[in-house]
Write an enzyme that holds these catalytic residues in place. Structure first.
Site, PDB file in Angstrom:
ATOM      1  CB  CYS A 270      -0.945  -0.041   1.178  1.00 24.77           C
ATOM      2  SG  CYS A 270      -0.202  -0.473   2.765  1.00 24.77           S
TER       3      CYS A 270
ATOM      4  N   GLY B  36       2.999  -0.106   3.795  1.00 29.72           N
ATOM      5  CA  GLY B  36       3.018  -1.558   3.885  1.00 29.72           C
ATOM      6  C   GLY B  36       2.867  -2.084   5.294  1.00 29.72           C
TER       7      GLY B  36
END
Lengths: 625, 584
Positions: free
Chosen positions: A397, A400
């Site tokens: 993302c 993370g």
């Protein structure tokens, strides 16, 4: 039979008052003679000390005000009502909240997120002067106090001090807790053993100690699994191109097709669209560990708009032209702020009153289930890609540690039945969440008074909710029951155990958490039966694909609305109830056996040579269900 | 009522990848001839070969090839291909996997791709184009699609028209049940076969029928006889109530059962006089008595305004007199407190549209609020809530309850049944639940013919019976240990209302069965002897539809026999398990 009935009551209590389980452990320690000075009034853990007690009026949102005495320790707020309750009252609030017909509130101070004074010196009206306490576990508590004296000021100051110890240079209770358990939860997760279980290291993957002193990445664990062909120098170069140096490392490997789930943070592409040959090569090396498919699949958990927007702050995503051999998909999961606001809306519609007339549309407008759906859908895609698509997957993302942890751990839960056992699940949480630096301290705000902190977010709760949704759809697939998930959430906030404290492994190591605190898994694993799902049927190779459709997702009423006596589930599952009865019966017999042995040994005035602690007695009377 | 948008599949697999069926491994010797299995009295009207049954909308890879048949009972698709994707755990003996009973058909749409034409087929209509596709919308939320690309255009058209004709009969006696039962009377003596199917465990033809199998062979009381009512009075310990026979031969009312239970203090002569003042001559009917003596009574409105007060007073006094504690009567006007049948129907139509008609992705996004907007759950809740309030009156306030409704044969059926399910554990057994449906629905004159709309006169349609089953399902969800039957049983029971073979759900009243079937018998030269009308098979004879093995699925494994839930203040509060462990 009377005994059994009262035991029954305590068994059913566990459903709604998770702390009954703890009382069990208190009893045991007192039996062992560790703590014999327990006052009748307040249960106390070893290391817990009473600070103050006050007469207050508890303003119960469901049944109105009731007079009681509140005890504040360095761990909990405990209230016992002083009035005998009218029969109406007792009927409305289920008996499980009561002991000897008085109302009990037992709240670890860790769940408190905010304490406010209500009413001023001049405020009139009954019970308008007192304290309003907002909790992290979907409830609020209100106490009315007398205006004269300084009772409110005292209570406010003491509560603030012990609920938010960080602001007062006090230790979290976990560091004072002297509880002893017959199993050590800190030994549950051993990364080397877990990787060995997965068949690692192998020809393609090696274990590296490059992060032993957290020098490569301070939010990653000491031990990492990386491609065999990538040297430590390669890793250092890749680290420069990944946000917070969170390089792609292996989370899980498929036992047959050897495809892997790899996790990391976003690449530091930035506005100018920077490239990094080492990172590109590294991803290619990961791809090549799996010969079956020509592309590496990258799942970016974010909505694509957010991924693009992240370029402005130096982040971004893997572009097609830089990563020829990778396919990128966005999973549209929103960020921590969206999730926090969504849960707030859930609380608005369930506490204290449940919005009955437009329940479904109110629920829909919170978007909570929609977010659950997106997280589950994302995890299903990861699991399917690995299992059926036979392609290795990289998940990230932004940093993370939130959405990435949700996706990898849920996908692993779908793929690997080991994680569906009690210890397996503990290992999963310990590995994907705790060791990989989900920022529990920031997301939960342990001991911190800043309730408006934008870093707080119910990401882990959302993960547990997803697990619950899966357990609803696959009632035989999980060794643990709903109570297991609830007790994890309760101690996510309680600060009684060290398990969820701090943001990452390096911080935990500095604080010597494993030496100085007790693990939540010690409590759970020393009392495993209570958390077992009687329907559990072990199936080794089954991949679970839950249906992530709104038609199948439900609000987890037993968690989110558990404080409301009118809404909570009418009756425990009959099989679980029977299971609890049998467990209670077994405990009863063990106790009786102990008493008989004690009487016997007293008669002989010769202590038995072998110790007869309950845990050691168990195997002899254990029945298999 | 359905839009003419291209239909979406009723089934969609969310599983990735599609589950693997092991049909391919199972290669039993296949029967080459595609012949339909027919019941006694069933005839094939039309058939067409080389038909493709569509399974998914986005792909034709799962489509099946076979023959489409229209009989006077069902449409049948016969294929050698194994059914992909979806499998049920049980199988109806009367129907093949792809069959749809004609009474289950809601709407028939024919399509011609090339001419871009579509037509909804009514009965006796002409079709000016040769259909390339046939879409059947079913009452049970199914949408079935057939393609005729490879079949003879004329025979395809004929089958479509036949389906349209036979599924929309104009007269009750044209329903298949009459043909079937007529055949059975002609064939009586042939006892080896039942319904043309070799009978495994010999379920009795008419009458009460067996229990759901699995050992329980208790007969379901049908409440057609004096003794059934008398036994019910004794079972509930209702002193102060008696069975009254004044409606024998339906002399008083054609929508009441022949035997009714009334307060002992009311004489037959008085009742006869009072009956004229009630709508449909439906005088008060006793339903049930609590062990504390409080009774549940249902009655129609008193239409005679002048007599209203007087009669009402007399009745209430009589009910009070029948109460051992002489408690007051609590009256509940259902027309004022509950949604009416049109509202329930409107909610159901919306619910159906939500479930089947719109594209999945659209409904998914706003699923919860769309579900709320149908108001179906709101209505289910209203019935449950009101019933629970009446339970409180009966159980805690010790009051007798009188349900009042204009005709007393719609909302009353639902509320009376729910109250009894909540209060009496007997009605949570399979036999008890079936007897309850006999007592409060079939015998009390719930108009199954009109409400199920078997004859497609849609203005009277309303799914109150389904609402009752849904409410029961909600209770089952909340009290998984309190019911002997399972979700499957409830689903199968509702499906049975769509099979026009059983007498149970076919008529508006017991009198209608007698009258219509007597007429039919005369026209077909069937000797009835002493019988009052033809004996149709009963739904409760589950062996007609399911094997003993499948019937085991009707049983709820969580069921704990002895249980007394207590229900208070509009919500079901706590369920008390009987104390004590068996054997200790």
């Amino acid at each position: 039979m009377n005994l059994r009935v009262s035991r029954m009551a305590s068994a059913s209590t566990s459903k709604y008052n998770s702390h009954s389980l703890e009382n069990e452990s208190i009893k045991r320690t007192s039996r062992d003679g560790v703590n014999r000075d327990l006052t009748e009034a307040v249960p106390r853990l070893p290391g817990e000390t009473l600070i103050t007690d006050k007469e207050v009026i508890y303003i119960c949102p469901f049944n109105g005000p009731i007079k009681g005495r509140v005890y504040i320790t360095n761990y909990r707020l405990y209230l016992r009502s002083l009035e005998t309750l009218s029969s109406h009252w007792r009927f409305e609030v289920d008996t499980c909240l009561f002991q000897d017909s008085s109302l009990i509130l037992d709240v670890p101070l860790g769940v408190i997120s905010r304490i406010e004074k209500m009413g001023g010196a001049t405020s009139r009206g009954e019970n308008s002067y007192g304290l309003d306490i907002t909790c992290k576990d979907m409830r609020n508590l209100r106490f009315a106090l007398k205006q004269e004296g300084h009772s409110r000021r005292d209570m406010f100051e003491i509560l603030t001090r012990y609920a938010f110890p960080l602001a007062h240079s006090l230790p979290l209770f976990a560091f004072l807790n002297e509880e002893k358990f017959n199993v050590d939860g800190w030994t549950v997760y051993n990364p080397v053993e877990e990787y060995r279980r997965q068949g690692l290291p192998n020809h393609h993957w090696r274990i590296t100690f490059i992060n032993k002193c957290y020098e490569l990445c301070d939010t990653y664990p000491a031990l990492l699994v990386v491609p065999y062909r990538a040297s430590d120098d390669d890793l250092r170069r890749v680290a420069t191109f990944r946000s917070r140096n969170r390089i792609p490392v292996l989370s899980w490997i498929h036992p047959e097709n050897k495809t892997v789930i790899v996790r990391c943070s976003q690449p530091l592409v930035g506005m100018s669209g920077k490239r990094n040959k080492d990172d590109e090569k590294y991803l290619d090396v990961i791809r090549e560990t799996n010969k079956q498919i020509s592309k590496l699949t990258i799942y970016d958990a974010r909505p694509s708009v957010n991924a693009v927007a992240n370029k402005a702050t130096g982040g971004g995503y893997e572009s097609d032209d830089a990563y020829h051999n990778a396919e990128l998909f966005f999973l549209d999961i929103h960020n921590i702020h969206v999730m926090r606001e969504s849960l707030k809306k859930v609380k608005d519609i369930v506490y204290p009153n449940v919005e009955e007339s437009h329940w479904l549309s109110s629920l829909e407008s919170t978007h909570w289930l929609e977010h659950i759906k997106l997280v589950l859908t994302g995890a299903i895609q990861v699991a399917d890609k690995v299992s059926s698509g036979k392609s290795s997957v990289l998940v990230h993302c932004s940093d993370g540690w939130d959405r990435t942890a949700q996706l990898t751990s849920l996908a692993m839960l779908m793929l690997d039945s080991f994680y569906r056992s009690i210890e397996g699940f503990e290992i999963l949480v310990q590995k994907e969440w705790i060791s990989f630096g989900h920022k529990f301290a920031s997301r939960i705000g342990h001991g911190d008074k800043n309730h408006t902190d934008a870093d707080r977010s119910p990401i882990f709760l959302q993960f547990i909710d997803c697990v619950w949704q899966m357990s609803k759809q696959f009632p035989t697939a999980f060794e643990f029951n709903e109570q297991f998930l609830i007790i994890i959430l309760d101690h996510l906030y309680s600060c009684r155990f060290g398990t969820f404290l701090f943001n990452c492994e390096s911080a935990r190591e500095r604080q010597k958490v494993t030496e100085r605190t007790v693990s939540l898994w010690s409590l759970i694993n020393s009392n495993k039966e209570k958390f077992k799902n009687p329907f559990y049927t072990k199936e080794i190779n089954r991949v679970l694909y839950p249906v992530a459709s709104m038609r199948h997702l439900e609000l987890w009423v037993n968690y989110y609305i558990r404080w409301n006596p009118r809404i909570k589930q009418q009756q425990p599952n009959p099989v679980e109830q029977r299971y609890m009865e049998l467990l209670a019966l077994r405990d009863e017999y063990i106790k009786r056996l102990e008493e008989l042995q004690l009487a016997n040994s007293a008669k002989l005035s010769d202590p038995p040579t072998s110790p007869s602690s309950p845990s050691q007695m168990m195997p002899h009377v254990q029945t298999h269900f | 009522m359905f839009s003419l948008k291209p239909p979406k599949p009723t089934f969609r697999s969310y599983l990735l990848p599609p589950p693997q069926t092991d049909d391919k491994i199972n290669s039993e010797p296949k029967i080459k001839k595609l012949e339909p299995v027919l019941l006694p009295g069933e005839i094939v009207v039309n058939e067409v070969n080389f038909v493709r049954k569509c399974i998914a909308t986005d792909t034709s890879q799962y489509d099946l090839w076979g023959k489409l048949i229209c009989s006077n009972f069902k449409i049948s698709f016969i294929t050698d291909d194994p059914m992909p994707l979806q499998k049920f755990h049980y199988r109806n003996l009367l129907l093949g996997e792809h069959d749809v009973p004609l009474t289950c058909i809601e709407q028939i749409v024919t399509v011609n791709d090339h001419k871009r034409k579509q037509k909804v087929l009514g009965p006796n209509q002409k079709l000016k184009f040769n259909p390339t596709e046939l879409i059947i919308y079913c009452k049970d939320f199914r949408i079935v699609r057939f393609r005729f690309d490879e079949s003879g255009p004329e025979s395809a058209k004929k089958v479509c028209l036949a389906i349209a004709h036979y599924s929309q009969p104009t007269d009750l006696q044209l329903l298949f049940a009459f043909e079937y039962v007529g055949k059975k009377y002609h064939n009586s003596g042939d006892t080896n076969k039942i319904n043309g199917i070799p009978s495994g465990d010999g379920g009795g033809g008419g009458g009460g029928g067996n229990g759901a199998g699995g050992g329980s062979s208790q007969k379901t009381p049908l409440f057609e006889t004096y003794s059934d009512w008398d036994r019910e009075i004794k079972r509930t310990g209702a002193s102060g109530w008696r069975v009254c026979s004044i409606n024998e031969g339906y002399m008083i009312s054609t929508c009441l059962p022949e035997y009714i239970v009334v307060p002992s203090s009311l004489a037959d002569q008085d009742l006869k006089i009072f009956s004229h003042s009630f709508v449909g001559r439906r005088m008060p009917l006793w339903c049930w008595s609590h062990s504390n003596g409080s009774a549940l009574v249902r009655m129609a409105l008193i239409k005679d305004v002048l007599q209203q007060r007087k009669i009402d007073q007399r009745i209430c006094n009589a009910i009070t007199k029948s109460h051992p504690q002489r408690s007051d009567v609590y009256k509940s006007d259902l027309d004022k407190t509950l949604p009416n049948i049109q509202e329930v129907q409107a909610a159901f139509v919306k619910l159906k549209q939500l479930c089947v008609n719109e594209p999945f992705e659209e409904t998914e996004e706003k699923w919860l609020s769309s579900l709320e907007n149908t108001r179906w759950l709101e209505y289910v809740r209203a019935f449950l809530k009101h019933s629970a309030e009446l339970v409180y009156m009966l159980e805690s306030k010790h009051l007798s309850v009188v349900l009042q409704e204009e005709e007393g044969r719609d909302l009353s059926c639902c509320v009376a049944s729910l109250v009894q399910v909540m209060l009496d554990p007997y009605f949570r057994t399979i036999t008890g639940f079936q007897s309850l449906i006999q007592k409060e629905w079939v015998m009390a004159g719930y108009q199954f013919l009109d409400r199920c709309n078997h004859l497609k006169r849609s203005e009277k349609e309303s799914p109150l019976f389904l609402l009752f089953l849904d409410a029961t399902w909600q209770l089952l969800e909340q009290y998984p240990a309190a019911f002997e039957f399972s979700e499957t049983y409830l689903a199968v029971l509702y499906d049975s209302t769509r099979i026009s073979l059983f007498g149970t759900f076919l008529f508006n009243s017991p009198h209608q069965r007698v009258k219509q079937s007597t007429e039919f018998a005369i026209s077909k030269n069937i000797q009835l002897g002493d019988e009052k009308g033809l004996k149709f098979p009963s739904v409760w004879d589950w062996s007609l539809q399911f094997t003993a093995k499948d019937r085991t699925l009707f049983h709820n494994p969580f069921y704990i026999g002895k249980s007394t839930p207590c229900i208070q203040n509009g919500s079901v509060k706590s369920f008390k398990r009987t104390k004590g462990i068996p054997g200790t």
